[in-house]
Design a protein around this motif. Structure first.
Motif, mmCIF file in Angstrom:
data_model
loop_
_atom_site.group_PDB
_atom_site.id
_atom_site.type_symbol
_atom_site.label_atom_id
_atom_site.label_comp_id
_atom_site.label_asym_id
_atom_site.label_seq_id
_atom_site.Cartn_x
_atom_site.Cartn_y
_atom_site.Cartn_z
ATOM 1 N N ARG A 217 43.478 -36.998 -11.511
ATOM 2 C CA ARG A 217 42.888 -38.037 -12.604
ATOM 3 C C ARG A 217 41.747 -38.423 -13.346
ATOM 4 N N GLU A 218 40.756 -38.029 -12.842
ATOM 5 C CA GLU A 218 39.833 -38.270 -14.164
ATOM 6 C C GLU A 218 38.974 -37.479 -15.040
ATOM 7 N N ILE A 219 40.155 -36.232 -14.933
ATOM 8 C CA ILE A 219 40.126 -35.485 -15.978
ATOM 9 C C ILE A 219 40.355 -36.275 -17.713
ATOM 10 N N GLY A 220 40.867 -37.901 -17.552
ATOM 11 C CA GLY A 220 40.796 -38.003 -18.421
ATOM 12 C C GLY A 220 39.968 -39.012 -18.556
ATOM 13 N N ASN A 221 38.394 -38.579 -18.175
ATOM 14 C CA ASN A 221 37.124 -39.037 -18.596
ATOM 15 C C ASN A 221 36.440 -38.615 -19.613
ATOM 16 N N LEU A 222 36.835 -36.834 -19.640
ATOM 17 C CA LEU A 222 36.623 -36.314 -21.238
ATOM 18 C C LEU A 222 36.651 -37.038 -22.152
ATOM 19 N N SER A 223 35.797 -37.728 -22.307
ATOM 20 C CA SER A 223 36.333 -38.552 -23.962
ATOM 21 C C SER A 223 36.066 -37.766 -25.086
ATOM 22 N N ASN A 224 35.727 -36.760 -25.368
ATOM 23 C CA ASN A 224 34.672 -35.492 -26.333
ATOM 24 C C ASN A 224 35.620 -34.513 -26.215
ATOM 25 N N ILE A 225 36.147 -33.948 -25.242
ATOM 26 C CA ILE A 225 36.231 -33.311 -25.240
ATOM 27 C C ILE A 225 37.820 -32.249 -26.420
ATOM 28 N N THR A 226 37.515 -30.964 -27.518
ATOM 29 C CA THR A 226 38.649 -30.573 -27.945
ATOM 30 C C THR A 226 39.423 -29.203 -27.365
ATOM 31 N N GLU A 227 38.328 -28.407 -25.923
ATOM 32 C CA GLU A 227 39.476 -27.830 -26.139
ATOM 33 C C GLU A 227 39.101 -27.468 -24.266
ATOM 34 N N LEU A 228 40.173 -27.617 -23.660
ATOM 35 C CA LEU A 228 39.886 -27.306 -22.062
ATOM 36 C C LEU A 228 40.602 -25.838 -21.758
ATOM 37 N N GLU A 241 49.284 -37.453 -16.289
ATOM 38 C CA GLU A 241 49.647 -38.961 -17.745
ATOM 39 C C GLU A 241 48.330 -39.069 -17.969
ATOM 40 N N GLU A 242 46.986 -38.658 -17.614
ATOM 41 C CA GLU A 242 45.422 -39.513 -17.602
ATOM 42 C C GLU A 242 45.074 -37.662 -19.126
ATOM 43 N N ILE A 243 46.083 -36.813 -18.927
ATOM 44 C CA ILE A 243 45.487 -35.504 -20.009
ATOM 45 C C ILE A 243 45.854 -36.532 -21.091
ATOM 46 N N SER A 244 46.541 -37.595 -21.874
ATOM 47 C CA SER A 244 46.268 -38.280 -22.460
ATOM 48 C C SER A 244 45.727 -38.749 -23.176
ATOM 49 N N LEU A 245 44.546 -39.330 -22.219
ATOM 50 C CA LEU A 245 43.317 -39.790 -23.010
ATOM 51 C C LEU A 245 42.263 -39.687 -23.186
ATOM 52 N N LEU A 246 42.680 -37.528 -23.330
ATOM 53 C CA LEU A 246 42.093 -36.674 -23.700
ATOM 54 C C LEU A 246 41.988 -36.879 -25.872
ATOM 55 N N SER A 247 41.471 -38.414 -26.252
ATOM 56 C CA SER A 247 42.071 -38.416 -27.838
ATOM 57 C C SER A 247 41.584 -37.442 -28.512
ATOM 58 N N MET A 248 40.470 -36.307 -28.184
ATOM 59 C CA MET A 248 40.157 -35.443 -29.461
ATOM 60 C C MET A 248 39.881 -34.104 -28.815
ATOM 61 N N LEU A 249 41.677 -33.876 -28.214
ATOM 62 C CA LEU A 249 41.901 -32.297 -27.865
ATOM 63 C C LEU A 249 42.251 -31.802 -28.682
ATOM 64 N N GLU A 250 42.070 -30.934 -28.923
ATOM 65 C CA GLU A 250 42.526 -29.898 -30.070
ATOM 66 C C GLU A 250 43.540 -28.695 -29.323
ATOM 67 N N ARG A 251 43.079 -28.350 -28.291
ATOM 68 C CA ARG A 251 43.522 -27.029 -28.211
ATOM 69 C C ARG A 251 43.504 -27.494 -26.403
ATOM 70 N N LEU A 252 44.860 -27.050 -25.476
ATOM 71 C CA LEU A 252 44.958 -27.263 -24.074
ATOM 72 C C LEU A 252 45.330 -25.516 -24.007
ATOM 73 N N PHE A 253 45.359 -25.537 -22.394
ATOM 74 C CA PHE A 253 45.557 -24.025 -22.303
ATOM 75 C C PHE A 253 45.777 -24.398 -20.837
ATOM 76 N N LEU A 254 47.017 -24.741 -20.332
ATOM 77 C CA LEU A 254 47.381 -24.154 -18.360
ATOM 78 C C LEU A 254 48.529 -23.084 -18.126
ATOM 79 N N SER A 255 48.435 -22.394 -19.246
ATOM 80 C CA SER A 255 49.640 -21.904 -18.149
ATOM 81 C C SER A 255 48.963 -20.974 -17.439
ATOM 82 N N HIS A 256 50.609 -20.073 -16.712
ATOM 83 C CA HIS A 256 49.367 -19.387 -15.560
ATOM 84 C C HIS A 256 49.709 -19.565 -14.314
ATOM 85 N N ASN A 257 49.808 -20.599 -14.033
ATOM 86 C CA ASN A 257 49.916 -22.277 -13.022
ATOM 87 C C ASN A 257 51.506 -21.967 -12.239
#
Length: 560
Positions: A217-228, A241-257
């Motif tokens: 859940r600490e992933i939500g503290n990546l407050s400046n991340i643009t690509e994960l 749900e904490e992933i929604s706290l990444l307000s600067m996120l532009e690209r999210l890759f979670l495939s093949h898991n």
């Protein structure tokens, strides 16, 4: 003094006479075709602060004396070459080194312990080598100015015999200006630690590793991340749900898991999000319509999951969507007419391998910019509408494995970008499109889609007799574009006869290509050879025969 010969198309060895320029401070030889080794004579350039030989064909080892003598170096870039051996420990003598780029070489061994002395280091890129050892946690603690760290595609491991990522990410917290970290393709093991949440980090790539367990859940503290990117790991559990706290996120890759559960509704809060890849997981439930609120969304991949329900019409509000893939799910219902809103979609739309029903929406014809359209393996029914020709940019269409039927559009010639193998209306080779006068002939043969047989009745007698006499019947699955039939009536008798030969040969070849038994089908080389002979025949060579078809040839047809 500076020498800048970058991108000068130079070929040869680096001259040792450069060592005579004893006051030289900057030497830039990048992006040429230099080969051989770095001359040891360059070690006399004691005032050198910038040394760039990136993107050449240099080989051998890096000379240790060069770095021990040129200890004022601030920038070293020897990337994209063929250097071998270990990275010299003498690089650690360059106490004011700011940037070291050695990526894409053949270095082996571990990072030298002397790197701990380079407290001024801001950029380190040693990716795409054969380096080994544990992640350099001790070194990282002594690099407070580090901003970029790229270790990708090496043979390093996490701590505890490749089971513990916590020490390394904890050490990164000392780098207060850290912006980018790439550890992809290393086979790193362990779980994602809570220490992953670095407040200044903007780019984090951990794809293609062996990281398992849930996302903390600490992933939500990546407050400046643009690509994960966490693609291609062994991660499981729900997407937090904490992933929604990444307000600067532009690209999210979670495939093949192995993520399961629903797609978080709160993803719609990420207003900068332009790319979402959740493909190849075990996500279930309905697709959130609120994803349509992502005004910047350009790429959406939800394919190969267990998603159910209908395609939410609100999802199609994403006017900037270039690429949409919802294939290999359990979606039901009709294709929403709001698909016409995706007028900017330019690469592909893939809704295949679902349980979609009903007719093709006429609104598909408004997707003028789409290059690939795949609606195969659904339960679609009804007619293929003639307005499909409005998709003027399309290069591949796949409507196979549905219950579609009817004639293809008279204006099919408008689909000028289509390649012969890229129109799939059933199981196999169902369209033969070429660059000669019969480019509008298409047919559907075999399983998958139905068709109307009315156009066959309008064919010339010799072609119709040839087909019925040989095959015994004309099944309703054979469809010839009526535009070709009408156009043939305006031609001379000789031209009509040539066209009938062409139509017959193409139909025969299509029938062969859709035989149930693979051994009965011609190879692609045979098909291409037959088409080439047919083209020569239409160009006036009446001696041509068509050996790979059903046994007919131009010389056996009567002049009736």
């Amino acid at each position: 003094m500076e020498i800048d010969l970058s991108s000068s198309q130079l070929v040869g060895k680096i001259s040792p006479f450069l060592s005579n320029l004893t006051r030289l401070r900057r030497l830039k030889l990048n992006e040429n075709q230099f080969y051989g080794t770095i001359p040891p004579e360059l070690s006399s350039l004691r005032y050198l602060i910038v040394f760039i030989v990136m993107d050449n064909n240099l080989t051998g080892t890096l000379p240790p004396s060069f770095f021990s003598n040129c200890s004022n170096l601030k920038v070293i870039d020897a990337a994209v070459n063929y250097f071998t051996g270990q990275i010299p420990a003498q690089i650690g003598d360059c106490a004011t080194l700011w940037s070291l780029s050695l990526y894409n070489n053949n270095f082996t061994g571990q990072l030298p312990a002397s790197f701990t002395n380079i407290t001024s280091l801001s950029n380190l890129d040693v990716g795409y080598n054969f380096l080994s050892g544990e992640l350099p946690s001790a070194m990282v603690r002594n690099w407070p100015n580090l901003t970029n760290l790229y270790l990708s595609y090496n043979n390093m491991s996490s701590h505890g015999n490749n089971t513990n990522l916590y020490p390394f990410f904890a050490a990164l917290r000392n780098c207060t200006d850290l912006k980018e970290v790439a550890l992809d393709g290393m086979g790193l093991g362990g779980t994602l630690p809570s220490s992953i949440a670095h407040p200044s980090l903007e780019f984090l790539d951990l794809q293609a590793n062996r990281i398992f367990g849930p996302i903390p859940r600490e992933i939500g503290n990546l407050s400046n991340i643009t690509e994960l990117s966490l693609t291609s790991n062994l991660l499981n559990g729900a997407i937090p749900e904490e992933i929604s706290l990444l307000s600067m996120l532009e690209r999210l890759f979670l495939s093949h898991n192995f993520f399961s559960g629903r797609i978080p509704l709160t993803l719609s809060k990420l207003k900068h999000l332009g790319l979402v890849n959740l493909a190849n997981n075990k996500l279930s439930g309905e697709i959130p319509g609120s994803l349509g609120d992502l005004g910047q969304l350009s790429y959406l991949f939800l394919n190969n999951n267990l998603l159910s329900g209908s395609i939410p019409s609100k999802l199609l509000n994403c006017e900037n969507l270039y690429k949409l893939d919802l294939s290999y799910n359990q979606l039901i219902g009709r294709i929403p007419p709001q698909i016409a809103e995706l007028r900017e979609i330019r690469i592909f739309i893939n809704l295949s391998h679902n349980h979609l029903q009903g007719p093709l929406p006429i609104e598909l014809s408004k997707l003028a910019n789409v290059l690939e359209m795949d609606l195969s393996s659904n339960n679609l029914s009804g007619n293929i509408f003639p307005q499909i020709s409005s998709c003027i940019a399309v290069t591949t269409i796949n409507f196979s494995h549905n219950s579609l039927q009817g004639l293809l559009p008279d204006s099919l010639g408008d689909l000028r970008n289509l390649q012969p193998s890229n129109v799939l209306l059933n199981d196999d080779m169902t369209a033969l499109v070429s660059d000669f006068g019969i480019a509008r002939l298409l047919m559907t043969v075999g399983a998958g889609n139905g068709g109307g047989g009315g156009a066959i009745e309008n064919m010339g007698n010799s072609t119709a007799n040839m087909l019925t006499g040989s095959i015994g019947y004309i099944a309703p699955e054979k469809v010839v574009d009526s535009c070709l039939i009408r156009a043939s009536r305006d031609q001379s008798a000789e031209v009509r006869r040539m066209w009938e030969v062409a139509i017959g040969e193409l139909i025969e070849l299509g029938i062969l290509c859709t035989q149930e038994t693979p051994s009965n089908r011609p190879t692609m080389l045979d098909a291409a050879d037959d088409l080439d002979r047919l083209k020569r025949y239409l160009s006036g060579d009446t001696t041509v025969t068509f050996a790979s078809s059903l046994g007919f040839s131009s010389s056996t047809l009567s002049n009736d």
